[in-house]
Design a protein around this motif. Structure first.
Motif, mmCIF file in Angstrom:
data_model
loop_
_atom_site.group_PDB
_atom_site.id
_atom_site.type_symbol
_atom_site.label_atom_id
_atom_site.label_comp_id
_atom_site.label_asym_id
_atom_site.label_seq_id
_atom_site.Cartn_x
_atom_site.Cartn_y
_atom_site.Cartn_z
ATOM 1 N N ARG A 117 -29.591 -31.758 -19.412
ATOM 2 C CA ARG A 117 -28.985 -32.685 -18.454
ATOM 3 C C ARG A 117 -28.059 -33.695 -19.129
ATOM 4 O O ARG A 117 -27.717 -34.712 -18.538
ATOM 5 C CB ARG A 117 -30.070 -33.436 -17.679
ATOM 6 N N LYS A 118 -27.632 -33.420 -20.317
ATOM 7 C CA LYS A 118 -26.761 -34.344 -21.038
ATOM 8 C C LYS A 118 -25.439 -34.570 -20.308
ATOM 9 O O LYS A 118 -24.856 -35.662 -20.378
ATOM 10 C CB LYS A 118 -26.486 -33.813 -22.446
ATOM 11 N N ASP A 119 -24.953 -33.546 -19.605
ATOM 12 C CA ASP A 119 -23.667 -33.666 -18.923
ATOM 13 C C ASP A 119 -23.833 -33.959 -17.428
ATOM 14 O O ASP A 119 -22.889 -33.792 -16.658
ATOM 15 C CB ASP A 119 -22.839 -32.394 -19.121
ATOM 16 N N TRP A 120 -25.029 -34.359 -16.986
ATOM 17 C CA TRP A 120 -25.254 -34.676 -15.572
ATOM 18 C C TRP A 120 -24.884 -36.124 -15.242
ATOM 19 O O TRP A 120 -24.829 -36.496 -14.071
ATOM 20 C CB TRP A 120 -26.716 -34.435 -15.204
ATOM 21 N N SER A 121 -24.658 -36.928 -16.243
ATOM 22 C CA SER A 121 -24.270 -38.325 -16.028
ATOM 23 C C SER A 121 -22.858 -38.526 -16.583
ATOM 24 O O SER A 121 -22.322 -37.665 -17.295
ATOM 25 C CB SER A 121 -25.247 -39.273 -16.725
ATOM 26 N N TYR A 122 -22.283 -39.699 -16.256
ATOM 27 C CA TYR A 122 -20.947 -39.994 -16.776
ATOM 28 C C TYR A 122 -20.886 -41.454 -17.224
ATOM 29 O O TYR A 122 -21.025 -42.362 -16.399
ATOM 30 C CB TYR A 122 -19.862 -39.733 -15.730
ATOM 31 N N ASP A 123 -20.743 -41.656 -18.515
ATOM 32 C CA ASP A 123 -20.575 -42.998 -19.084
ATOM 33 C C ASP A 123 -21.662 -43.961 -18.579
ATOM 34 O O ASP A 123 -21.390 -45.088 -18.209
ATOM 35 C CB ASP A 123 -19.190 -43.545 -18.748
ATOM 36 N N GLY A 124 -22.916 -43.485 -18.564
ATOM 37 C CA GLY A 124 -24.041 -44.322 -18.139
ATOM 38 C C GLY A 124 -24.301 -44.332 -16.641
ATOM 39 O O GLY A 124 -25.242 -44.966 -16.177
ATOM 40 N N ILE A 125 -23.472 -43.630 -15.862
ATOM 41 C CA ILE A 125 -23.650 -43.566 -14.403
ATOM 42 C C ILE A 125 -24.504 -42.344 -14.067
ATOM 43 O O ILE A 125 -24.186 -41.217 -14.485
ATOM 44 C CB ILE A 125 -22.305 -43.471 -13.665
ATOM 45 N N VAL A 126 -25.604 -42.565 -13.344
ATOM 46 C CA VAL A 126 -26.477 -41.478 -12.899
ATOM 47 C C VAL A 126 -26.611 -41.559 -11.385
ATOM 48 O O VAL A 126 -26.475 -42.630 -10.780
ATOM 49 C CB VAL A 126 -27.866 -41.553 -13.564
ATOM 50 N N PRO B 170 -34.880 -35.964 -7.298
ATOM 51 C CA PRO B 170 -33.883 -34.975 -7.744
ATOM 52 C C PRO B 170 -32.592 -35.662 -8.188
ATOM 53 O O PRO B 170 -32.113 -36.602 -7.551
ATOM 54 C CB PRO B 170 -33.658 -34.124 -6.490
ATOM 55 N N GLN B 171 -32.028 -35.179 -9.291
ATOM 56 C CA GLN B 171 -30.804 -35.765 -9.825
ATOM 57 C C GLN B 171 -29.600 -34.941 -9.401
ATOM 58 O O GLN B 171 -29.626 -33.710 -9.405
ATOM 59 C CB GLN B 171 -30.850 -35.837 -11.351
ATOM 60 N N LEU B 172 -28.529 -35.636 -9.019
ATOM 61 C CA LEU B 172 -27.269 -34.980 -8.662
ATOM 62 C C LEU B 172 -26.372 -34.964 -9.897
ATOM 63 O O LEU B 172 -25.994 -36.025 -10.410
ATOM 64 C CB LEU B 172 -26.582 -35.722 -7.518
ATOM 65 N N PRO B 173 -25.990 -33.793 -10.383
ATOM 66 C CA PRO B 173 -25.071 -33.753 -11.540
ATOM 67 C C PRO B 173 -23.694 -34.276 -11.140
ATOM 68 O O PRO B 173 -23.139 -33.858 -10.122
ATOM 69 C CB PRO B 173 -25.007 -32.259 -11.883
ATOM 70 N N ILE B 174 -23.128 -35.202 -11.940
ATOM 71 C CA ILE B 174 -21.838 -35.804 -11.600
ATOM 72 C C ILE B 174 -20.909 -35.818 -12.809
ATOM 73 O O ILE B 174 -21.341 -35.672 -13.952
ATOM 74 C CB ILE B 174 -22.003 -37.246 -11.080
ATOM 75 N N THR B 175 -19.637 -35.997 -12.515
ATOM 76 C CA THR B 175 -18.613 -36.207 -13.539
ATOM 77 C C THR B 175 -17.461 -36.930 -12.841
ATOM 78 O O THR B 175 -17.650 -37.512 -11.771
ATOM 79 C CB THR B 175 -18.157 -34.864 -14.158
ATOM 80 N N VAL B 176 -16.258 -36.918 -13.423
ATOM 81 C CA VAL B 176 -15.087 -37.525 -12.776
ATOM 82 C C VAL B 176 -13.980 -36.476 -12.680
ATOM 83 O O VAL B 176 -13.917 -35.535 -13.489
ATOM 84 C CB VAL B 176 -14.571 -38.765 -13.547
ATOM 85 N N ASP B 177 -13.103 -36.664 -11.692
ATOM 86 C CA ASP B 177 -11.956 -35.754 -11.558
ATOM 87 C C ASP B 177 -10.748 -36.320 -12.285
ATOM 88 O O ASP B 177 -10.853 -37.341 -12.999
ATOM 89 C CB ASP B 177 -11.661 -35.486 -10.074
ATOM 90 N N ASP B 178 -9.609 -35.707 -12.109
ATOM 91 C CA ASP B 178 -8.404 -36.111 -12.824
ATOM 92 C C ASP B 178 -7.944 -37.510 -12.432
ATOM 93 O O ASP B 178 -7.212 -38.161 -13.199
ATOM 94 C CB ASP B 178 -7.274 -35.107 -12.547
ATOM 95 N N GLU B 179 -8.343 -38.002 -11.270
ATOM 96 C CA GLU B 179 -7.922 -39.322 -10.813
ATOM 97 C C GLU B 179 -8.976 -40.394 -11.105
ATOM 98 O O GLU B 179 -8.800 -41.546 -10.711
ATOM 99 C CB GLU B 179 -7.636 -39.288 -9.315
ATOM 100 N N GLY B 180 -10.040 -40.024 -11.787
ATOM 101 C CA GLY B 180 -11.065 -40.999 -12.153
ATOM 102 C C GLY B 180 -12.126 -41.221 -11.086
ATOM 103 O O GLY B 180 -12.954 -42.126 -11.228
ATOM 104 N N TYR B 181 -12.103 -40.406 -10.038
ATOM 105 C CA TYR B 181 -13.123 -40.532 -8.998
ATOM 106 C C TYR B 181 -14.388 -39.767 -9.397
ATOM 107 O O TYR B 181 -14.317 -38.681 -9.997
ATOM 108 C CB TYR B 181 -12.609 -39.987 -7.667
ATOM 109 N N LEU B 182 -15.535 -40.337 -9.040
ATOM 110 C CA LEU B 182 -16.797 -39.661 -9.304
ATOM 111 C C LEU B 182 -16.932 -38.459 -8.381
ATOM 112 O O LEU B 182 -16.716 -38.556 -7.169
ATOM 113 C CB LEU B 182 -17.974 -40.613 -9.078
ATOM 114 N N VAL B 183 -17.285 -37.314 -8.950
ATOM 115 C CA VAL B 183 -17.462 -36.096 -8.173
ATOM 116 C C VAL B 183 -18.758 -35.419 -8.598
ATOM 117 O O VAL B 183 -19.275 -35.642 -9.702
ATOM 118 C CB VAL B 183 -16.277 -35.121 -8.353
ATOM 119 N N ALA B 184 -19.279 -34.572 -7.709
ATOM 120 C CA ALA B 184 -20.486 -33.795 -8.022
ATOM 121 C C ALA B 184 -20.113 -32.546 -8.796
ATOM 122 O O ALA B 184 -19.072 -31.931 -8.555
ATOM 123 C CB ALA B 184 -21.198 -33.421 -6.727
#
Length: 359
Positions: free
Chosen positions: A270-279, A329-343
């Motif tokens: 789950r290392k890539d399920w968060s983004y910069d400390g955001i879960v 349950p954890q939702l895996p997230i990251t960011v898109d090209d515009e910096g918005y949080l996405v699943a």
């Protein structure tokens, strides 16, 4: 003996009770006994007794009508339509029917006991031990006496109406369970499978996290350290109530929390399920489905207000207290090209109470 002691002895010797002052005596107080029995109107007037009997079974049949009306209201005002007027009428008229059913049973039972059942005082001697052969017969005789005093065996209208009201009073509750798991249809083959329904939400790869209820997407840069935001899928905001907005929101509702990246204890997978400390975790408690909403910044704990289950956001939302059986349950997230949080995807396990997974 001092002068003060002499004065005290003199005061004790000269004291006399004032007129009207009660003085304790050693003679026992006579038992006044029970007050004389006062006959009720129904005991002396056969017509009044008949009126009381009619009143009681009328109340029981009124309770029966209330239960039937609650079931009818469930069908007349279908909450599944999603229209506000139907939802309001559904809650109002079902509630009125159930209230009438229970209230009429209660009033009828009280009136029965006060106006019809025997109200003669009696003394029941208590025995030190039981177990003799006469005990069984005494118990049977007690039922016979109770039946005779209450008139339960003789007054068939009261008895039958009570049975009908009691049986009917549970029917509205059973009817309401119908809405918890609708039957499968060709258009919706999984409607009756709660495990499947709770295993799939509106979250999918690339779905933006949006503020609830505005539906505005969230940039990762907008979340400050220690903040917690209630989010929904961006596409949910365009869904109407008729199309299942509330049902989908109940499954997909999420809490996004920002911590320092080094504060997170993440499993390797789950290392890539968060983004910069955001879960992001499901807001639906895994105990009985209450909304988990209370966040404590210093301990990073989420609290469910219903039964006090606590989850550690910094450690995979693990259960640290309370009756919940599994982590949120954890939702895996990251960011898109515009910096918005996405699943990154949907949840990888069913949301909500763990009992949905039991077969």
């Amino acid at each position: 003996m001092t002068h003060e002691d002499d004065a005290l002895e003199h005061e004790r010797a000269s004291w006399k009770p004032s007129p009207g002052l009660a003085v304790a005596v050693s003679d026992p107080v006579e038992n006044p006994g029970l007050p004389p029995h006062r006959a009720r109107v129904t005991d002396s007037d056969p017509a009044a007794m008949k009126r009381a009997v009619r009143t009681v079974y009328t109340l029981f049949y009124l309770s029966l009508a209330g239960s039937i009306w609650a079931v009818a209201a469930y069908m007349i005002f279908p909450i599944e339509s999603g229209r506000i007027v139907d939802i309001r009428n559904n809650n109002l008229f079902i509630g009125l029917g159930i209230a009438l059913a229970l209230l009429a049973i209660g009033i009828g039972a009280i009136h029965w006991s006060k106006a019809i059942m025997s109200d003669k005082e009696f003394i029941e001697p208590r025995h030190a031990t039981r177990g003799r052969d006469a005990t069984r017969e005494a118990a049977v005789q007690g039922f016979r006496d109770a039946n005779e005093e209450s008139g339960f065996g003789r007054r068939t209208m009261i008895r039958n109406s009570l049975f009908a009201a009691l049986v009917a009073s549970v029917i509205p509750g059973i009817t309401l369970f119908r809405g918890l798991a609708p039957e499968s249809t060709p258009e919706n083959p999984h409607a009756g499978d709660p495990v499947y329904l709770l295993s799939h939400t509106m979250w999918k790869e690339g779905e933006r996290l949006a503020h609830d209820p505005s539906g505005l997407p969230i940039r990762a840069a907008d979340l400050t350290l220690g903040s917690v935001v209630q989010v929904i899928p961006e596409s949910l905001a365009s869904l109407s109530h008729h199309d299942g907005y509330l049902e989908e929101k109940a499954k997909a509702i999420v809490l996004a929390v920002r911590l320092l990246p080094e504060q997170l204890k993440e499993a390797d997978e789950r290392k890539d399920w968060s983004y910069d400390g955001i879960v992001a975790y499901s807001k639906v408690c895994t105990h009985v489905g209450c909304p988990v909403a209370l966040y404590e910044q210093q301990t990073h704990h989420l609290l469910c207000p219903c039964h006090q289950s606590q989850f550690d956001v910094s450690d995979g939302a693990a259960v640290i207290f309370g009756p919940a059986a599994r982590p949120l349950p954890q939702l895996p997230i990251t960011v898109d090209d515009e910096g918005y949080l996405v699943a990154r995807s949907d949840f990888t396990e069913p949301v909500g109470p763990s009992f949905w997974e039991r077969h």
